[in-house]
Design a protein around this motif. Sequence first.
Motif, short mmCIF file in Angstrom:
data_model
loop_
_atom_site.label_atom_id
_atom_site.label_comp_id
_atom_site.label_asym_id
_atom_site.label_seq_id
_atom_site.Cartn_x
_atom_site.Cartn_y
_atom_site.Cartn_z
N ALA A 260 0.83 -1.20 0.00
CA ALA A 260 0.00 0.00 0.00
C ALA A 260 0.87 1.25 0.00
O ALA A 260 1.96 1.27 0.57
CB ALA A 260 -0.91 -0.01 1.22
N GLY A 261 0.37 2.30 -0.63
CA GLY A 261 1.06 3.57 -0.65
C GLY A 261 1.00 4.26 0.70
O GLY A 261 0.33 3.81 1.63
N GLU A 262 1.69 5.36 0.81
CA GLU A 262 1.74 6.16 2.05
C GLU A 262 0.33 6.57 2.48
O GLU A 262 -0.44 7.11 1.69
CB GLU A 262 2.58 7.41 1.81
CG GLU A 262 2.87 8.22 3.04
CD GLU A 262 3.82 7.52 4.01
OE1 GLU A 262 3.67 7.73 5.21
OE2 GLU A 262 4.70 6.79 3.53
N GLY A 263 -0.03 6.26 3.73
CA GLY A 263 -1.33 6.62 4.27
C GLY A 263 -2.48 5.75 3.77
O GLY A 263 -3.64 6.08 3.97
N LYS A 264 -2.17 4.64 3.11
CA LYS A 264 -3.19 3.76 2.54
C LYS A 264 -3.04 2.35 3.13
O LYS A 264 -2.02 2.00 3.69
CB LYS A 264 -3.02 3.65 1.02
CG LYS A 264 -3.03 4.96 0.28
CD LYS A 264 -4.43 5.41 0.02
CE LYS A 264 -4.43 6.64 -0.86
NZ LYS A 264 -5.77 7.07 -1.18
N ILE A 265 -4.11 1.56 3.01
CA ILE A 265 -4.06 0.13 3.31
C ILE A 265 -4.73 -0.62 2.17
O ILE A 265 -5.49 -0.04 1.39
CB ILE A 265 -4.75 -0.23 4.65
CG1 ILE A 265 -6.23 0.14 4.63
CG2 ILE A 265 -4.03 0.36 5.83
CD1 ILE A 265 -7.01 -0.41 5.81
N LEU A 266 -4.43 -1.89 2.07
CA LEU A 266 -5.06 -2.75 1.08
C LEU A 266 -6.20 -3.50 1.74
O LEU A 266 -6.05 -4.00 2.85
CB LEU A 266 -4.04 -3.76 0.53
CG LEU A 266 -2.84 -3.14 -0.17
CD1 LEU A 266 -1.76 -4.18 -0.36
CD2 LEU A 266 -3.25 -2.52 -1.48
N VAL A 267 -7.34 -3.55 1.09
CA VAL A 267 -8.48 -4.31 1.58
C VAL A 267 -8.97 -5.23 0.47
O VAL A 267 -8.91 -4.88 -0.71
CB VAL A 267 -9.64 -3.41 2.08
CG1 VAL A 267 -9.22 -2.59 3.28
CG2 VAL A 267 -10.17 -2.52 0.99
N SER A 268 -9.44 -6.40 0.87
CA SER A 268 -9.96 -7.35 -0.12
C SER A 268 -11.34 -6.91 -0.57
O SER A 268 -12.08 -6.29 0.18
CB SER A 268 -10.01 -8.74 0.48
OG SER A 268 -10.91 -8.77 1.56
N LYS A 269 -11.65 -7.24 -1.79
CA LYS A 269 -13.00 -6.97 -2.30
C LYS A 269 -13.97 -8.03 -1.78
O LYS A 269 -15.17 -7.81 -1.80
CB LYS A 269 -12.98 -6.93 -3.82
CG LYS A 269 -12.22 -5.72 -4.36
CD LYS A 269 -12.26 -5.66 -5.87
CE LYS A 269 -11.51 -4.45 -6.37
NZ LYS A 269 -11.47 -4.41 -7.85
N THR A 270 -13.44 -9.15 -1.28
CA THR A 270 -14.26 -10.19 -0.67
C THR A 270 -14.67 -9.74 0.72
O THR A 270 -13.83 -9.30 1.50
CB THR A 270 -13.47 -11.51 -0.57
OG1 THR A 270 -12.97 -11.86 -1.85
CG2 THR A 270 -14.34 -12.62 -0.02
N LYS A 271 -15.93 -9.83 1.03
CA LYS A 271 -16.46 -9.38 2.32
C LYS A 271 -16.95 -10.57 3.15
O LYS A 271 -17.34 -11.59 2.62
CB LYS A 271 -17.63 -8.41 2.11
CG LYS A 271 -17.36 -7.27 1.15
CD LYS A 271 -16.41 -6.27 1.70
CE LYS A 271 -16.33 -5.09 0.74
NZ LYS A 271 -15.09 -4.42 0.72
#
Length: 55
Positions: A15-26
Amino acid sequence: MQVEQKQVTLRKLVAGEGKILVSKTKDEEGNPTVKSKEVYLANGASEFDFEEVDE
């Protein structure tokens, strides 16, 4: 026991600065099943399975 040796390509999302990665699966409650700064992509996984959002 059998030992197998393979050459593989390691794919990692960061992830970029100040970001996080989240899955599209919920999950059942509508929350992403993965939230992380880094994700190693398994065989068959795609970067399109994740999106980058603000922390």
